[in-house]
Scaffold this motif. Structure first.
Motif, mmCIF file in Angstrom:
data_model
loop_
_atom_site.group_PDB
_atom_site.id
_atom_site.type_symbol
_atom_site.label_atom_id
_atom_site.label_comp_id
_atom_site.label_asym_id
_atom_site.label_seq_id
_atom_site.Cartn_x
_atom_site.Cartn_y
_atom_site.Cartn_z
ATOM 1 N N GLY A 1 0.804 -1.222 0.000
ATOM 2 C CA GLY A 1 0.000 0.000 0.000
ATOM 3 C C GLY A 1 0.828 1.259 0.000
ATOM 4 O O GLY A 1 0.404 2.304 -0.506
ATOM 5 N N LYS A 2 2.053 1.193 0.550
ATOM 6 C CA LYS A 2 2.908 2.378 0.641
ATOM 7 C C LYS A 2 3.576 2.723 -0.678
ATOM 8 O O LYS A 2 3.908 3.881 -0.927
ATOM 9 N N ALA A 3 3.807 1.722 -1.517
ATOM 10 C CA ALA A 3 4.545 1.943 -2.770
ATOM 11 C C ALA A 3 3.602 1.818 -3.963
ATOM 12 O O ALA A 3 2.800 0.887 -4.039
ATOM 13 N N THR A 4 3.697 2.775 -4.863
ATOM 14 C CA THR A 4 2.802 2.764 -6.036
ATOM 15 C C THR A 4 3.086 1.569 -6.943
ATOM 16 O O THR A 4 2.203 1.063 -7.607
ATOM 17 N N ASN A 5 4.344 1.108 -6.985
ATOM 18 C CA ASN A 5 4.687 -0.037 -7.835
ATOM 19 C C ASN A 5 4.782 -1.339 -7.051
ATOM 20 O O ASN A 5 5.363 -2.315 -7.511
ATOM 21 N N LYS A 6 4.240 -1.350 -5.824
ATOM 22 C CA LYS A 6 4.221 -2.531 -4.967
ATOM 23 C C LYS A 6 5.628 -2.961 -4.546
ATOM 24 O O LYS A 6 5.832 -4.098 -4.129
ATOM 25 N N ALA A 7 6.590 -2.069 -4.653
ATOM 26 C CA ALA A 7 7.960 -2.420 -4.293
ATOM 27 C C ALA A 7 8.198 -2.069 -2.821
ATOM 28 O O ALA A 7 7.548 -2.604 -1.948
ATOM 29 N N GLY A 8 9.114 -1.148 -2.541
ATOM 30 C CA GLY A 8 9.434 -0.826 -1.157
ATOM 31 C C GLY A 8 10.531 -1.735 -0.635
ATOM 32 O O GLY A 8 10.894 -2.736 -1.248
ATOM 33 N N TRP A 9 11.060 -1.418 0.531
ATOM 34 C CA TRP A 9 12.210 -2.154 1.068
ATOM 35 C C TRP A 9 11.760 -3.355 1.886
ATOM 36 O O TRP A 9 10.829 -3.287 2.673
ATOM 37 N N ASN A 10 12.499 -4.489 1.700
ATOM 38 C CA ASN A 10 12.215 -5.721 2.437
ATOM 39 C C ASN A 10 13.516 -6.235 3.036
ATOM 40 O O ASN A 10 14.394 -6.733 2.331
ATOM 41 N N TRP A 11 13.653 -6.083 4.361
ATOM 42 C CA TRP A 11 14.890 -6.484 5.032
ATOM 43 C C TRP A 11 15.124 -7.988 4.964
ATOM 44 O O TRP A 11 16.255 -8.443 4.822
ATOM 45 N N ALA A 12 14.058 -8.763 5.085
ATOM 46 C CA ALA A 12 14.208 -10.222 5.021
ATOM 47 C C ALA A 12 14.761 -10.649 3.673
ATOM 48 O O ALA A 12 15.654 -11.503 3.584
ATOM 49 N N GLY B 1 27.054 -10.429 -5.348
ATOM 50 C CA GLY B 1 26.355 -10.678 -4.090
ATOM 51 C C GLY B 1 25.613 -9.452 -3.578
ATOM 52 O O GLY B 1 24.434 -9.540 -3.193
ATOM 53 N N ILE B 2 26.296 -8.312 -3.587
ATOM 54 C CA ILE B 2 25.664 -7.077 -3.121
ATOM 55 C C ILE B 2 24.521 -6.672 -4.050
ATOM 56 O O ILE B 2 23.439 -6.266 -3.590
ATOM 57 N N ALA B 3 24.745 -6.785 -5.366
ATOM 58 C CA ALA B 3 23.711 -6.395 -6.331
ATOM 59 C C ALA B 3 22.456 -7.241 -6.170
ATOM 60 O O ALA B 3 21.330 -6.724 -6.214
ATOM 61 N N SER B 4 22.617 -8.540 -5.982
ATOM 62 C CA SER B 4 21.452 -9.406 -5.819
ATOM 63 C C SER B 4 20.725 -9.112 -4.515
ATOM 64 O O SER B 4 19.481 -9.093 -4.474
ATOM 65 N N SER B 5 21.466 -8.840 -3.443
ATOM 66 C CA SER B 5 20.839 -8.518 -2.159
ATOM 67 C C SER B 5 20.059 -7.209 -2.238
ATOM 68 O O SER B 5 18.919 -7.119 -1.761
ATOM 69 N N VAL B 6 20.673 -6.197 -2.851
ATOM 70 C CA VAL B 6 20.005 -4.902 -2.987
ATOM 71 C C VAL B 6 18.776 -5.028 -3.900
ATOM 72 O O VAL B 6 17.720 -4.449 -3.616
ATOM 73 N N THR B 7 18.918 -5.789 -4.983
ATOM 74 C CA THR B 7 17.789 -5.988 -5.895
ATOM 75 C C THR B 7 16.605 -6.623 -5.173
ATOM 76 O O THR B 7 15.454 -6.165 -5.308
ATOM 77 N N LEU B 8 16.874 -7.657 -4.390
ATOM 78 C CA LEU B 8 15.791 -8.313 -3.649
ATOM 79 C C LEU B 8 15.266 -7.412 -2.536
ATOM 80 O O LEU B 8 14.069 -7.435 -2.228
ATOM 81 N N GLY B 9 16.153 -6.625 -1.930
ATOM 82 C CA GLY B 9 15.702 -5.701 -0.888
ATOM 83 C C GLY B 9 14.727 -4.667 -1.431
ATOM 84 O O GLY B 9 13.716 -4.343 -0.793
ATOM 85 N N ILE B 10 15.025 -4.153 -2.629
ATOM 86 C CA ILE B 10 14.173 -3.103 -3.221
ATOM 87 C C ILE B 10 12.947 -3.698 -3.916
ATOM 88 O O ILE B 10 11.826 -3.207 -3.738
ATOM 89 N N TYR B 11 13.154 -4.753 -4.696
ATOM 90 C CA TYR B 11 12.079 -5.266 -5.543
ATOM 91 C C TYR B 11 11.473 -6.579 -5.044
ATOM 92 O O TYR B 11 10.612 -7.156 -5.716
ATOM 93 N N GLY B 12 11.920 -7.064 -3.898
ATOM 94 C CA GLY B 12 11.383 -8.321 -3.382
ATOM 95 C C GLY B 12 9.876 -8.288 -3.194
ATOM 96 O O GLY B 12 9.167 -9.238 -3.556
#
Length: 372
Positions: free
Chosen positions: A59-70, A129-140
């Protein structure tokens, strides 16, 4: 026909569901009016216990994205836990591709070249490793939303007029999977063990590695003495050698010490090591490749190969560590011949000396005659 309680496919000749025991109902005789659930209700069924958390994130993100720490910290383990198997295979494919590209370097490059390439490979792995973690954090969250909507739409198309079955299938296809999580964890541990095993194997094979290059620091006049006066008979130092043979060896050693202005022999240093640190000394004997690295020389295998030398005077054996780059020709000779007779200059650096180390030193110069 499907059971309205559990969704089990029913044959025409049964009166009760074989899965849950509910009585068979004739859908042909009923007027079924589809129940229209809202998107949030369908997503709640799919997500399960954490539905309210993901509703807030979406609900917070218009594209359903947002940050996901897990997703950021757990990466592929989070994908497996959330049953996102297609995305899981994509990321595993990327990791496997990187390994397939980089591991041949570890297997086939010589240590000298590998020292130059290794930091680049480490950097590549770090960036991936960092790119995949950041990608999943933002777009997970977005990936999870798309995954959920795709599964829900497929179920609704498969069971268009059976809302109970839809609810059952959505709940079944969604939720979480601890089984997948632990399978991935076990696979990661096994993979790490295999990688460590390969690294250990390569490390122990360093002294037998074929790809050494460069030049050796050799004294030409002493080498001439070897070619004229040395043979396997008079350079072994065995009990059966004649007095003349022993004298010939002594002459070669003395000439080497005189020409290189050396005052100490290996025997001198052996019995007064602490007072002869950082001092050049001469050693002559039969040499062969060794794999012994210990004490202050424990980390020397990457840049040096170990040579075991049995002195001609019958003293205790020494381990000299020769620079792979500067003494590549000697390495090749030892590997091809097994043993060679040599005279070398050694030194024990005070900064790495350990009183318990025994006869161990770095080599500074060498000349040899092969036992052929």
């Amino acid at each position: 026909m499907y059971c309205k309680r559990c969704g089990e496919l029913l044959s025409s000749d049964v009166n009760f569901c074989p899965s849950c025991g509910a009585p068979k109902e004739s859908y042909e005789s009923e007027s079924l009016v589809p129940i229209e659930r809202s998107e949030n209700e369908e997503l709640s069924l799919f997500v399960g216990k954490k539905a309210d958390v993901y509703h807030r994130k979406w609900g917070k993100a218009t594209n359903k994205a947002g940050w996901n720490w897990a997703a950021f910290f757990l990466g592929i383990f989070w994908l497996g836990y959330r049953k996102m198997y297609r995305f899981l295979l994509i990321f595993l494919g990327i990791y496997l591709l990187v390994d397939l590209i980089t591991w041949p370097f570890y297997l086939f490059l010589d240590p000298v070249t590998m020292d130059k390439v290794s930091p680049l490979i480490d950097l590549l792995n770090y960036v991936i490793g960092i790119a995949s973690s950041v990608t999943l954090g933002i777009y997970g969250n977005y990936f999870y939303y798309k995954h959920a909507k795709e599964k829900i739409n497929n179920i609704k198309q498969k069971f268009p007029n059976h809302p109970d079955i839809q609810a059952y299938e959505i709940t079944k296809r969604g939720g979480t999977s601890w089984g997948t999580f632990f399978i991935l964890l076990a696979a990661a541990i096994l993979y790490a063990i295999v990688i460590v095993g390969i690294i250990i194997f390569i490390t122990f094979q360093d002294t037998e590695y074929p790809g050494e290059t460069s030049s050796v620091n050799e004294n030409s006049s002493i080498a001439d003495d070897f070619s004229q006066n040395s043979s396997i008979d008079n350079w072994g130092g065995s009990a059966g050698d004649s007095e003349t043979s022993i004298q010939t060896i002594d002459e070669v050693l003395q000439d080497y010490m005189k020409e290189n202005k050396l005052a100490l022999t290996a025997e001198d240093v052996q019995y007064d090591m602490e007072n002869n640190l950082d001092e050049d000394f001469a050693i002559a004997g039969t040499a062969k490749l060794d794999t012994y690295y210990n004490y202050g020389f424990a980390d020397a295998s990457k840049e040096n190969f170990s040579v075991s030398i049995n002195p001609v005077d019958g003293g205790e054996p020494w381990n000299l560590y020769f620079d792979r780059k500067d003494f590549a020709d000697l390495y090749t000779e030892l590997k091809n011949q097994g043993e060679v007779d040599l005279v070398a200059t050694g030194i024990i650096p005070s900064e790495i000396y350990d009183p318990a180390q025994g006869n161990m030193a770095f080599a500074e110069q060498v000349t040899w005659d092969s036992n052929e």
